[in-house]
Scaffold this active site. Structure first.
Site, PDB file in Angstrom:
ATOM      1  N   THR A   1     -58.725 -36.865 -32.364  1.00 30.15           N
ATOM      2  CA  THR A   1     -59.278 -35.926 -31.381  1.00 30.15           C
ATOM      3  C   THR A   1     -59.813 -36.660 -30.154  1.00 30.15           C
ATOM      4  OG1 THR A   1     -61.167 -34.453 -31.043  1.00 30.15           O
ATOM      5  CG2 THR A   1     -61.409 -36.057 -32.774  1.00 30.15           C
ATOM      6  N   ASP A   2     -59.883 -35.946 -29.034  1.00 30.22           N
ATOM      7  CA  ASP A   2     -60.491 -36.530 -27.824  1.00 30.22           C
ATOM      8  C   ASP A   2     -62.017 -36.619 -27.963  1.00 30.22           C
ATOM      9  OD1 ASP A   2     -61.086 -33.796 -27.665  1.00 30.22           O
ATOM     10  OD2 ASP A   2     -60.394 -33.566 -25.589  1.00 30.22           O
ATOM     11  N   GLU A   3     -62.583 -35.964 -29.005  1.00 26.93           N
ATOM     12  CA  GLU A   3     -64.046 -35.943 -29.134  1.00 26.93           C
ATOM     13  C   GLU A   3     -64.611 -37.327 -29.441  1.00 26.93           C
ATOM     14  OE1 GLU A   3     -65.550 -32.491 -31.226  1.00 26.93           O
ATOM     15  OE2 GLU A   3     -63.771 -31.352 -30.716  1.00 26.93           O
ATOM     16  N   TYR A  16     -68.874 -34.981 -36.854  1.00 24.74           N
ATOM     17  CA  TYR A  16     -67.407 -34.841 -36.885  1.00 24.74           C
ATOM     18  C   TYR A  16     -66.749 -35.940 -36.054  1.00 24.74           C
ATOM     19  CZ  TYR A  16     -62.780 -33.218 -35.387  1.00 24.74           C
ATOM     20  OH  TYR A  16     -61.434 -33.158 -35.075  1.00 24.74           O
ATOM     21  N   SER A  20     -67.058 -39.364 -37.494  1.00 22.15           N
ATOM     22  CA  SER A  20     -66.190 -39.621 -38.662  1.00 22.15           C
ATOM     23  C   SER A  20     -64.744 -39.829 -38.210  1.00 22.15           C
ATOM     24  CB  SER A  20     -66.296 -38.481 -39.683  1.00 22.15           C
ATOM     25  OG  SER A  20     -65.737 -37.287 -39.169  1.00 22.15           O
ATOM     26  N   LYS A  21     -64.306 -39.100 -37.183  1.00 18.25           N
ATOM     27  CA  LYS A  21     -62.942 -39.300 -36.678  1.00 18.25           C
ATOM     28  C   LYS A  21     -62.846 -40.656 -35.965  1.00 18.25           C
ATOM     29  CE  LYS A  21     -59.822 -36.852 -36.797  1.00 18.25           C
ATOM     30  NZ  LYS A  21     -58.750 -36.615 -37.802  1.00 18.25           N
ATOM     31  N   TYR A  53     -72.533 -20.183 -26.935  1.00 24.22           N
ATOM     32  CA  TYR A  53     -73.616 -21.167 -27.083  1.00 24.22           C
ATOM     33  C   TYR A  53     -74.189 -21.535 -25.708  1.00 24.22           C
ATOM     34  CZ  TYR A  53     -71.598 -22.177 -31.761  1.00 24.22           C
ATOM     35  OH  TYR A  53     -71.106 -22.101 -33.039  1.00 24.22           O
ATOM     36  N   ASP A  90     -56.432 -34.282 -53.296  1.00 23.24           N
ATOM     37  CA  ASP A  90     -57.554 -34.587 -52.410  1.00 23.24           C
ATOM     38  C   ASP A  90     -57.420 -36.044 -51.963  1.00 23.24           C
ATOM     39  OD1 ASP A  90     -60.172 -35.263 -51.442  1.00 23.24           O
ATOM     40  OD2 ASP A  90     -60.962 -33.511 -52.506  1.00 23.24           O
ATOM     41  N   HIS A 124     -74.614 -30.678 -28.081  1.00 21.32           N
ATOM     42  CA  HIS A 124     -73.367 -30.074 -27.570  1.00 21.32           C
ATOM     43  C   HIS A 124     -72.731 -30.905 -26.453  1.00 21.32           C
ATOM     44  CE1 HIS A 124     -71.527 -25.867 -26.450  1.00 21.32           C
ATOM     45  NE2 HIS A 124     -70.610 -26.792 -26.681  1.00 21.32           N
ATOM     46  N   ALA A 162     -54.997 -34.348 -42.502  1.00 18.23           N
ATOM     47  CA  ALA A 162     -56.046 -33.787 -43.360  1.00 18.23           C
ATOM     48  C   ALA A 162     -57.412 -34.255 -42.880  1.00 18.23           C
ATOM     49  CB  ALA A 162     -55.839 -34.218 -44.811  1.00 18.23           C
TER      50      ALA A 162
HETATM   51  P1  NAD Z   1     -57.997 -27.533 -40.255  1.00 19.37           P
HETATM   52  O1  NAD Z   1     -59.433 -27.609 -40.646  1.00 19.37           O
HETATM   53  O2  NAD Z   1     -57.404 -26.228 -39.845  1.00 19.37           O
HETATM   54  O3  NAD Z   1     -57.087 -28.078 -41.457  1.00 19.37           O
HETATM   55  C1  NAD Z   1     -57.424 -29.232 -42.176  1.00 19.37           C
HETATM   56  C2  NAD Z   1     -56.552 -29.283 -43.424  1.00 19.37           C
HETATM   57  O4  NAD Z   1     -56.910 -30.472 -44.153  1.00 19.37           O
HETATM   58  C3  NAD Z   1     -56.755 -28.089 -44.371  1.00 19.37           C
HETATM   59  O5  NAD Z   1     -55.503 -27.615 -44.811  1.00 19.37           O
HETATM   60  C4  NAD Z   1     -57.563 -28.676 -45.518  1.00 19.37           C
HETATM   61  O6  NAD Z   1     -57.313 -28.029 -46.754  1.00 19.37           O
HETATM   62  C5  NAD Z   1     -57.082 -30.123 -45.530  1.00 19.37           C
HETATM   63  N1  NAD Z   1     -58.083 -31.027 -46.120  1.00 19.37           N
HETATM   64  C6  NAD Z   1     -59.406 -31.108 -45.805  1.00 19.37           C
HETATM   65  N2  NAD Z   1     -59.998 -32.039 -46.591  1.00 19.37           N
HETATM   66  C7  NAD Z   1     -59.029 -32.549 -47.390  1.00 19.37           C
HETATM   67  C8  NAD Z   1     -59.026 -33.541 -48.396  1.00 19.37           C
HETATM   68  N3  NAD Z   1     -60.155 -34.184 -48.761  1.00 19.37           N
HETATM   69  N4  NAD Z   1     -57.855 -33.849 -49.005  1.00 19.37           N
HETATM   70  C9  NAD Z   1     -56.720 -33.205 -48.667  1.00 19.37           C
HETATM   71  N5  NAD Z   1     -56.660 -32.236 -47.732  1.00 19.37           N
HETATM   72  C10 NAD Z   1     -57.814 -31.909 -47.091  1.00 19.37           C
HETATM   73  O7  NAD Z   1     -57.828 -28.629 -39.124  1.00 19.37           O
HETATM   74  P2  NAD Z   1     -56.869 -28.649 -37.842  1.00 19.37           P
HETATM   75  O8  NAD Z   1     -57.557 -27.987 -36.732  1.00 19.37           O
HETATM   76  O9  NAD Z   1     -55.511 -28.234 -38.238  1.00 19.37           O
HETATM   77  O10 NAD Z   1     -56.871 -30.220 -37.530  1.00 19.37           O
HETATM   78  C11 NAD Z   1     -55.908 -31.084 -38.130  1.00 19.37           C
HETATM   79  C12 NAD Z   1     -56.149 -32.507 -37.638  1.00 19.37           C
HETATM   80  O11 NAD Z   1     -56.036 -32.545 -36.219  1.00 19.37           O
HETATM   81  C13 NAD Z   1     -57.545 -33.049 -37.985  1.00 19.37           C
HETATM   82  O12 NAD Z   1     -57.406 -34.403 -38.321  1.00 19.37           O
HETATM   83  C14 NAD Z   1     -58.318 -32.878 -36.684  1.00 19.37           C
HETATM   84  O13 NAD Z   1     -59.338 -33.861 -36.587  1.00 19.37           O
HETATM   85  C15 NAD Z   1     -57.218 -33.095 -35.654  1.00 19.37           C
HETATM   86  N6  NAD Z   1     -57.429 -32.430 -34.357  1.00 19.37           N
HETATM   87  C16 NAD Z   1     -57.729 -31.081 -34.312  1.00 19.37           C
HETATM   88  C17 NAD Z   1     -57.861 -30.464 -33.068  1.00 19.37           C
HETATM   89  C18 NAD Z   1     -58.139 -28.980 -32.951  1.00 19.37           C
HETATM   90  O14 NAD Z   1     -58.325 -28.475 -31.842  1.00 19.37           O
HETATM   91  N7  NAD Z   1     -58.128 -28.219 -34.036  1.00 19.37           N
HETATM   92  C19 NAD Z   1     -57.711 -31.213 -31.883  1.00 19.37           C
HETATM   93  C20 NAD Z   1     -57.403 -32.572 -31.988  1.00 19.37           C
HETATM   94  C21 NAD Z   1     -57.260 -33.179 -33.234  1.00 19.37           C
HETATM   95  P1  TYD Z   2     -64.903 -25.155 -31.118  1.00 15.28           P
HETATM   96  O1  TYD Z   2     -63.764 -24.193 -31.152  1.00 15.28           O
HETATM   97  O2  TYD Z   2     -65.829 -25.232 -32.272  1.00 15.28           O
HETATM   98  O3  TYD Z   2     -64.264 -26.585 -30.793  1.00 15.28           O
HETATM   99  P2  TYD Z   2     -65.010 -28.003 -30.420  1.00 15.28           P
HETATM  100  O4  TYD Z   2     -66.452 -27.889 -30.699  1.00 15.28           O
HETATM  101  O5  TYD Z   2     -64.344 -28.946 -31.358  1.00 15.28           O
HETATM  102  O6  TYD Z   2     -64.686 -28.245 -28.981  1.00 15.28           O
HETATM  103  O7  TYD Z   2     -65.784 -24.845 -29.832  1.00 15.28           O
HETATM  104  C1  TYD Z   2     -65.236 -24.848 -28.539  1.00 15.28           C
HETATM  105  C2  TYD Z   2     -66.370 -24.618 -27.560  1.00 15.28           C
HETATM  106  O8  TYD Z   2     -66.877 -23.298 -27.746  1.00 15.28           O
HETATM  107  C3  TYD Z   2     -67.541 -25.549 -27.747  1.00 15.28           C
HETATM  108  O9  TYD Z   2     -68.079 -25.902 -26.468  1.00 15.28           O
HETATM  109  C4  TYD Z   2     -68.548 -24.721 -28.526  1.00 15.28           C
HETATM  110  C5  TYD Z   2     -68.275 -23.315 -28.045  1.00 15.28           C
HETATM  111  N1  TYD Z   2     -68.520 -22.226 -29.017  1.00 15.28           N
HETATM  112  C6  TYD Z   2     -69.317 -21.128 -28.669  1.00 15.28           C
HETATM  113  O10 TYD Z   2     -69.828 -21.042 -27.540  1.00 15.28           O
HETATM  114  N2  TYD Z   2     -69.513 -20.155 -29.608  1.00 15.28           N
HETATM  115  C7  TYD Z   2     -68.961 -20.209 -30.849  1.00 15.28           C
HETATM  116  O11 TYD Z   2     -69.213 -19.279 -31.669  1.00 15.28           O
HETATM  117  C8  TYD Z   2     -68.143 -21.336 -31.188  1.00 15.28           C
HETATM  118  C9  TYD Z   2     -67.516 -21.444 -32.556  1.00 15.28           C
HETATM  119  C10 TYD Z   2     -67.940 -22.307 -30.235  1.00 15.28           C
END
Ligand code: NAD
Ligand code: TYD
Length: 347
Positions: free
Chosen positions: A130-132, A155, A158-159, A212, A61, A289, A84
């Site tokens: 992330t772009d968020e 979220y 924190s990022k 949503y 962790d 949102h 992570a």
């Molecule tokens: P995910 O939630 O699928 O995976 C996260 C991984 O981190 C998991 O394997 C989890 O077990 C591990 N983890 C969580 N807390 C932990 C801890 N305390 N110690 C060790 N491991 C831990 O996430 P993802 O979608 O693969 O995203 C990966 C990264 O990319 C994140 O940093 C996220 O912010 C970033 N990101 C994601 C997206 C997206 O669309 N999913 C877009 C841009 C950036």
């Molecule tokens: P999500 O996949 O959670 O990614 P993020 O919030 O990080 O962009 O959601 C993508 C978009 O879809 C977001 O505008 C929220 C919307 N959404 C729904 O409308 N219904 C759902 O059940 C979920 C999970 C997301």
């Protein structure tokens, strides 16, 4: 070995694609995948490479600093690719504290261990973000690398905090950092709490499709393997101290996207056209949102020659095919705790 790279979060969605790419493409690197295996981490995402000679998994962790330090020393870690994180916005709204401890404190732990362990300048600490962090756009404009941070969910806040810590360690201690901020990813092995795999699963099971608000919110979608290639490119060619925006030039309203998924899946499942669309259900909007995310990915295109490769409809078709062919993977993670999450969130 040329490098001993610690990839954190390598059992998650994006991390598993990054681990696979690095293990297969770089036999001279030793890849140490560090993950605590939360609900989102799944070693079944990487069974195809688990016996590779240059791959090693460690359960840890990132909130446990002493354990991180031990791993850094034992594995002689030369570089970090940090993925992570707690990653789902809706979970950050119902329970923000894990986002703060993992995404902020966990990142700070990794930075401080790298700072205190590494000597010399042949290291890279690459943070994936992330772009968020840039907030929410109206109908015009794009996020660039110089857009001011304006996070609006626990979220994204924190990022954003973790991004600032990474920059601060670069400026203050000369830690060799790199960073990238990417738009929404889609593809195989994504946990079905996120929009695309959740909708695929619900369409398959004839369950309501919870959109949503009005479904007018816009996201830019990028195929996860294109993101993994961007991470490879930035790790090897990006400049120390710089950040890069990564995106798909591929904006969709949520409603249009869900309708497209319905159309493709009706064809795949042999249902009459229009069947799955009837499952669309408008539900209460997400608190706070963000309206629209859109990335200007010119810098990475011009400086590092990276561009997305896959057209969206082709990528969605591949993704749907993967979910339909991997019913066991889906069933295992959607039983148990997922049912409780789903009931509590959507009822
Ligand atoms: P995910 O939630 O699928 O995976 C996260 C991984 O981190 C998991 O394997 C989890 O077990 C591990 N983890 C969580 N807390 C932990 C801890 N305390 N110690 C060790 N491991 C831990 O996430 P993802 O979608 O693969 O995203 C990966 C990264 O990319 C994140 O940093 C996220 O912010 C970033 N990101 C994601 C997206 C997206 O669309 N999913 C877009 C841009 C950036
Ligand atoms: P999500 O996949 O959670 O990614 P993020 O919030 O990080 O962009 O959601 C993508 C978009 O879809 C977001 O505008 C929220 C919307 N959404 C729904 O409308 N219904 C759902 O059940 C979920 C999970 C997301």
């Amino acid at each position: 070995m040329d490098k001993n790279i610690l990839i954190t979060g390598g059992a998650g969605f994006i991390g598993s694609h990054v681990v696979r790419l690095f293990v297969q493409k770089y036999p001279n690197y030793r890849i140490v995948n560090l993950d605590s295996l939360t609900y989102a981490g799944n070693l079944k995402n990487i069974t195809d490479i688990e016996n590779a000679p240059n791959y090693h998994f460690v359960k840890c962790d990132i909130r446990e600093k002493a354990a991180l330090k031990e791993i850094f020393i034992k594995e002689a870690i030369t570089d970090v690719i940090h993925l992570a994180a707690e990653s789902h916005v809706d979970r950050s709204i119902s329970g923000p504290m894990d986002f703060i401890t993992t995404n902020i404190v966990g990142t700070a732990n990794l930075l401080d261990v790298a700072r205190s362990t590494w000597k010399g300048d042949h290291h890279i600490f690459y943070h994936i973000s992330t772009d968020e962090v840039f907030g929410s756009l109206g109908s015009e404009g794009f996020f660039t690398e110089t857009t001011a941070y304006d996070p609006r969910s626990p979220y994204s806040a924190s990022k954003a905090s973790s991004d600032h810590l990474v920059s601060a360690f670069g400026h203050t201690y000369g830690l060799p950092i790199k960073m990238s901020n990417c738009s929404n990813n889609y593809g195989s092995h994504q946990f079905p709490e996120k929009l695309i795999p959740l909708m695929i699963n619900n369409i398959k099971n004839n369950q309501p499709l919870p959109v949503y608000g009005t479904g007018a919110n816009v996201r830019d979608w990028l195929w996860v393997e294109d993101h993994a290639r961007a991470i490879d490119t930035i790790f090897h060619k990006g400049k120390i101290g710089e950040s890069y925006n990564v995106g798909g030039w591929n904006e969709w309203t949520n409603l249009d996207l869900v309708q497209l998924l319905c159309k493709i899946m009706d064809q795949k499942l042999g249902r009459p056209e229009g069947t799955s669309e009837k499952l669309i259900t408008y539900v209460k909007d997400r608190a706070g949102h963000d309206m629209r995310y859109a990335i200007d990915a010119t810098k990475i295109k011009n400086e590092l020659k990276w561009e997305p490769t896959l057209q969206f409809e082709e990528g969605l078709t591949k993704t749907i095919d993967w979910y339909l062919a991997n019913a066991t993977w889906v069933n295992e993670i959607t039983s148990g705790a997922y049912q409780t999450y789903y009931r509590e969130h959507y009822s």
